[in-house]
Scaffold this motif. Structure first.
Motif, mmCIF file in Angstrom:
data_model
loop_
_atom_site.group_PDB
_atom_site.id
_atom_site.type_symbol
_atom_site.label_atom_id
_atom_site.label_comp_id
_atom_site.label_asym_id
_atom_site.label_seq_id
_atom_site.Cartn_x
_atom_site.Cartn_y
_atom_site.Cartn_z
ATOM 1 N N ALA A 27 0.790 -1.122 -0.107
ATOM 2 C CA ALA A 27 0.065 0.122 -0.085
ATOM 3 C C ALA A 27 0.945 1.161 -0.066
ATOM 4 O O ALA A 27 0.557 2.342 -0.822
ATOM 5 C CB ALA A 27 -0.890 -0.062 1.219
ATOM 6 N N ALA A 28 1.986 1.373 0.578
ATOM 7 C CA ALA A 28 2.930 2.407 0.858
ATOM 8 C C ALA A 28 3.619 2.667 -0.369
ATOM 9 O O ALA A 28 3.472 3.569 -0.900
ATOM 10 C CB ALA A 28 3.731 2.212 2.058
ATOM 11 N N SER A 29 3.947 1.680 -1.215
ATOM 12 C CA SER A 29 4.803 1.818 -2.376
ATOM 13 C C SER A 29 3.816 2.236 -3.535
ATOM 14 O O SER A 29 4.282 2.785 -4.400
ATOM 15 C CB SER A 29 5.787 0.576 -2.585
ATOM 16 N N SER A 30 2.589 1.566 -3.392
ATOM 17 C CA SER A 30 1.740 1.817 -4.558
ATOM 18 C C SER A 30 1.286 3.233 -4.347
ATOM 19 O O SER A 30 1.055 3.935 -5.631
ATOM 20 C CB SER A 30 0.437 0.877 -4.248
ATOM 21 N N ALA A 31 1.144 3.782 -3.082
ATOM 22 C CA ALA A 31 0.900 5.163 -3.243
ATOM 23 C C ALA A 31 1.625 6.010 -3.695
ATOM 24 O O ALA A 31 1.217 6.993 -4.178
ATOM 25 C CB ALA A 31 0.427 5.516 -1.504
ATOM 26 N N GLN A 32 2.773 5.807 -3.598
ATOM 27 C CA GLN A 32 3.896 6.439 -3.867
ATOM 28 C C GLN A 32 3.808 6.605 -5.750
ATOM 29 O O GLN A 32 4.083 7.524 -6.283
ATOM 30 C CB GLN A 32 5.231 6.187 -3.527
ATOM 31 N N LYS A 33 3.687 5.290 -6.159
ATOM 32 C CA LYS A 33 3.525 5.207 -7.600
ATOM 33 C C LYS A 33 2.347 5.647 -8.192
ATOM 34 O O LYS A 33 2.535 6.474 -9.179
ATOM 35 C CB LYS A 33 3.698 3.912 -7.878
ATOM 36 N N PHE A 34 1.145 5.614 -7.424
ATOM 37 C CA PHE A 34 -0.131 6.005 -8.100
ATOM 38 C C PHE A 34 -0.314 7.589 -7.578
ATOM 39 O O PHE A 34 -1.362 8.055 -7.887
ATOM 40 C CB PHE A 34 -1.340 5.326 -7.890
ATOM 41 N N LYS A 35 0.384 8.315 -6.949
ATOM 42 C CA LYS A 35 0.494 9.458 -6.461
ATOM 43 C C LYS A 35 -0.837 9.540 -5.288
ATOM 44 O O LYS A 35 -1.695 10.553 -5.518
ATOM 45 C CB LYS A 35 0.319 10.593 -7.504
ATOM 46 N N ALA A 36 -1.058 8.599 -4.534
ATOM 47 C CA ALA A 36 -2.196 8.826 -3.563
ATOM 48 C C ALA A 36 -1.645 8.943 -2.103
ATOM 49 O O ALA A 36 -0.239 9.006 -2.288
ATOM 50 C CB ALA A 36 -2.847 7.754 -3.608
ATOM 51 N N ASN A 37 -2.408 9.385 -1.220
ATOM 52 C CA ASN A 37 -1.848 9.520 0.093
ATOM 53 C C ASN A 37 -1.502 8.215 0.652
ATOM 54 O O ASN A 37 -2.124 7.287 0.929
ATOM 55 C CB ASN A 37 -3.012 10.030 0.833
ATOM 56 N N PHE A 58 -7.258 2.439 -7.374
ATOM 57 C CA PHE A 58 -8.807 2.978 -7.319
ATOM 58 C C PHE A 58 -8.829 4.386 -6.752
ATOM 59 O O PHE A 58 -9.297 5.358 -6.907
ATOM 60 C CB PHE A 58 -9.783 1.889 -6.987
ATOM 61 N N MET A 59 -8.015 4.190 -5.534
ATOM 62 C CA MET A 59 -7.950 5.351 -4.434
ATOM 63 C C MET A 59 -7.337 6.488 -5.291
ATOM 64 O O MET A 59 -7.686 7.586 -5.179
ATOM 65 C CB MET A 59 -7.281 5.053 -3.336
ATOM 66 N N SER A 60 -6.438 6.405 -6.058
ATOM 67 C CA SER A 60 -5.798 7.680 -6.771
ATOM 68 C C SER A 60 -6.773 8.476 -7.644
ATOM 69 O O SER A 60 -6.417 9.347 -8.066
ATOM 70 C CB SER A 60 -4.666 7.048 -7.717
ATOM 71 N N TYR A 61 -7.857 7.599 -7.892
ATOM 72 C CA TYR A 61 -8.789 8.679 -8.679
ATOM 73 C C TYR A 61 -9.949 8.898 -7.851
ATOM 74 O O TYR A 61 -10.560 10.097 -8.053
ATOM 75 C CB TYR A 61 -9.479 7.413 -9.638
ATOM 76 N N VAL A 62 -10.189 8.103 -6.789
ATOM 77 C CA VAL A 62 -11.126 8.715 -5.766
ATOM 78 C C VAL A 62 -10.701 9.940 -4.943
ATOM 79 O O VAL A 62 -11.599 10.789 -4.825
ATOM 80 C CB VAL A 62 -11.563 7.469 -4.670
ATOM 81 N N GLU A 63 -9.551 10.032 -4.781
ATOM 82 C CA GLU A 63 -9.113 11.075 -3.598
ATOM 83 C C GLU A 63 -9.127 12.640 -4.324
ATOM 84 O O GLU A 63 -9.659 13.481 -3.910
ATOM 85 C CB GLU A 63 -7.607 10.535 -3.205
ATOM 86 N N VAL A 75 -13.306 3.737 -0.886
ATOM 87 C CA VAL A 75 -12.280 2.888 -1.525
ATOM 88 C C VAL A 75 -12.323 1.593 -0.688
ATOM 89 O O VAL A 75 -12.423 0.368 -0.854
ATOM 90 C CB VAL A 75 -10.905 3.706 -1.056
ATOM 91 N N GLY A 76 -12.521 1.777 1.004
ATOM 92 C CA GLY A 76 -12.678 0.622 1.870
ATOM 93 C C GLY A 76 -13.852 -0.331 1.541
ATOM 94 O O GLY A 76 -13.752 -1.673 1.319
ATOM 95 N N THR A 77 -15.218 0.202 1.247
ATOM 96 C CA THR A 77 -16.214 -0.319 0.761
ATOM 97 C C THR A 77 -16.022 -1.099 -0.746
ATOM 98 O O THR A 77 -16.216 -2.216 -0.972
ATOM 99 C CB THR A 77 -17.485 0.523 0.722
ATOM 100 N N VAL A 78 -15.478 -0.550 -1.585
ATOM 101 C CA VAL A 78 -15.356 -1.005 -2.875
ATOM 102 C C VAL A 78 -14.159 -2.185 -2.999
ATOM 103 O O VAL A 78 -14.220 -3.221 -3.622
ATOM 104 C CB VAL A 78 -14.927 -0.080 -4.080
#
Length: 627
Positions: free
Chosen positions: A161-171, A226-231, A255-258
């Motif tokens: 989750a941490a590394s994916s967030a960096q790649k997808f520019k999410a929190n 998916f979060m990178s689009y929702v945020e 995001v949690g629900t989906v």
């Protein structure tokens, strides 16, 4: 060159800080995502001491440094703001879909490899302690070490989750929270209860699959993507006055629900399908994939796409407890790379190549292959072929015996304990035998195939009655080498042939001739002549061994357009005519006439000083050799 200077040069040659979208590094490479990969000075990078090579593949601009990459990366971070989170300019991404996918996979898995490696090696040590009866599985020491090792695997979704967030520019912290949702003990208890009772799990009437996500890979990556689009949408719809509260609330709830209802089950099914596919392939021909991986991994490493295999190996271990296809094949390939380099080190007569080959070879045996691949094997080609042969042999053996890797790590001799598991040493023995097969086959193939560049050219082109003279002992206080041609003097790196530009044959200069005549640059003896007449070897009275090579790839002309004016073993003086050649005719046939003048025994001499580039005549000094 120190790390600070090297970092500054690299940033300058990749187009400056403004041309860098992001930067990370693996064990040996700086991995740049550039806005425009045409705005780089690749040749200067390749020619810089401290840089082993440059690869622009898989959506990344990769600068191969070697084991010092971490120090260079730190210096780049100090000198720039590249590592900080900042709003990047929106630029059109013209990369192919495949390049984008490989870039994403690499960016996600590279940062977590240290944790996975540490966990894997700890598991291997624990297995050894049990096999040799130092510990029992019932002891508290075993149980504590076991959960320490399991931590990285069990909480793998949070690491991803941490590394994916960096790649997808999410929190990053919201992404890690989503990983925590998938792993929460209460949810795990609900899943267990649902499996036992057959009851459904629902959230406001929405069905949630009774699936456990510990040690999973794909579900969390899909969720963070998916979060990178929702945020951004949550940020847009949140009133400014309460955005601090509403943005994370909306993001996590959606995001949690989906993730629980849709993406988690989809990711689980994909992981399960990959695992079942590998199992099915094994049941038919278990040796195919390790054979292919063992053979072609060097080519994947050369293009930077080998990280595309890593998730498959991790997924196999997470779903079945072991991997029998990716890591065994990569083990065979990596040790073969090391063995090929060591084979070159043993056979070569060039002291500088010998030193590089032994150093890079040992590193390759331990699992880091880039120094061997770029420094030796790709450079000389035949060691690469030998490594592919040895990798195929070792991969085939381990595939036939279904050798199991239980905990990953960087495939090499140091991670052989990762093949210990299932309360047996059998797979460890198979891995050792497979690695030994790879090393032995590669080593033999390298000794057969590899020849030093000078010796190889000589053996192919020298007439049957011509042999080079033995090296003369160098003993002088200094010597000058006069230009053998008239034309324009260039740095040797301008020659479009790696044998010369990388100074594999030795140091020297290159001359673009304006007249079709070569004269002797020294007083000495003709030590080598060639059937193709395109080159000539001279040993000066001081013991300096020179090779004058008229044109690039001109051996293919088979002597057409060339004529010798001297014979082998003939004594010559400065200015004596050696070769006449048809300058216009050679160019008309499409061959480059730039002529390297190389000191082939450079390693035995002192400092070699080169004249400045520019117009040159027969009487001018081009090289000064100091004691």
């Amino acid at each position: 060159m120190n790390y600070q200077d090297l970092a500054k040069l690299i940033i300058d040659k990749v187009g400056g800080e403004k041309n860098v979208k992001s930067l990370t590094h693996c064990a040996t490479r700086l991995r740049f995502n550039l806005k425009d990969d045409q705005n780089t000075d690749e040749q200067s990078l390749k020619n810089t001491s401290g840089i082993m090579g440059v690869v622009n593949k898989g959506g990344q601009y990769q600068v191969i440094i070697g084991s010092d990459v971490g120090n260079v990366y730190k210096e780049i971070v100090k000198q720039t703001n590249i590592s900080s989170e900042r709003e990047e300019e929106k630029t059109e991404d013209k990369r192919s879909t495949f390049a984008k996918v490989i870039d994403v996979i690499t960016g996600i898995f590279t940062p977590i490899l240290p944790a996975i490696t540490a966990a894997g090696m700890l598991k291997a040590v624990l297995s050894l302690l049990v096999v040799f009866k130092v510990l029992t599985t019932e002891s508290q020491s075993y149980q504590i070490m076991n959960f320490m090792a399991d931590a990285a695997f069990y909480f793998l979704p949070i690491l991803l989750a941490a590394s994916s967030a960096q790649k997808f520019k999410a929190n990053m912290f919201l992404a890690m929270m989503v990983g925590g949702i998938l792993l929460h003990p209460n949810f795990a208890a609900m899943v267990t209860a649902a499996k036992e009772s057959g009851a459904a799990i629902q959230l406001f009437g929405l069905p949630i699959s009774a699936v456990s996500y510990s040690s999973s890979v794909i579900p969390i990556i899909l969720s963070v993507w998916f979060m990178s689009y929702v945020e951004p949408l949550a940020d847009k719809v949140s009133p400014k006055a309460i955005k601090f509260f509403s943005k994370p609330l909306i993001t996590i709830f959606i995001v949690g629900t989906v993730s629980l209802v849709v993406l988690g089950p989809i990711g689980y099914m994909i992981s399960d399908a990959i695992s079942n596919g590998i199992t099915a392939l094994e049941s038919v021909s278990p040796w195919i994939v390790p054979l292919l991986v063992g053979t072609f991994t060097p080519l994947l490493v050369a293009t930077g796409t080998h990280y595309g295999l890593v998730p498959i190996g991790i997924n196999n271990r997470m779903t079945t407890g072991y991997d029998t296809v990716i890591y065994p094949g990569m083990l065979a390939s990596n040790v073969s790379q090391g063995a090929a380099a060591i084979g070159v080190g043993i056979k070569t007569k060039d002291s500088s190549v010998k030193q590089l080959a032994f150093s890079a070879g040992l590193t390759g045996l331990f699992g880091i292959t880039e120094p061997a691949l770029y420094g030796v094997n790709l450079r000389y080609k035949t060691p690469l072929y030998a490594a592919m042969i040895g990798g195929a042999a070792g991969g085939l053996f381990m595939g036939i015996f279904r050798t199991r890797n239980f905990s990953g790590g960087s495939p090499g001799l140091l991670t052989l304990p990762s093949y210990i598991g299932d309360n047996t040493l059998s797979f460890f023995y198979y891995a050792c035998i497979g690695a030994a097969i790879s090393i032995i086959v590669t080593f033999i193939a390298t000794l057969i195939l590899y020849k030093d560049p000078v010796a190889e050219e000589t053996s192919e082109n020298v007439s049957s009655d011509s042999t080079t003279t033995k090296n003369t002992k160098v003993n002088f206080s200094g010597a000058s080498i006069i230009s053998p041609l008239q034309g324009t003097l260039h740095n040797l790196k301008q020659v479009d042939d790696g044998m010369f530009s990388e100074e594999i044959l030795g140091q020297g200069v290159a001359i673009e001739p304006s007249e079709g005549k070569v004269v002797s640059p020294v007083n000495g003896t003709i030590s080598a002549v060639f059937d193709s007449k395109h080159a000539i070897g001279i040993t000066s009275d001081d013991g300096i061994e020179l090779l004058i090579h008229v044109g690039i790839d001109t051996v293919q002309l088979n002597g057409e357009g060339y004529e010798y004016s001297v014979e082998k073993d003939q004594k010559v003086q400065i200015g004596d005519k050696l070769i006449e050649f048809d300058l216009k005719g050679i160019k008309a046939k499409g061959f480059k006439t730039i002529t390297p003048v190389v000191i082939t025994n450079s390693a035995e001499l002192g400092d070699i000083l080169i004249a400045n580039e520019g117009a040159i005549t027969f009487s001018e000094e081009i090289i000064k050799v100091m004691k």
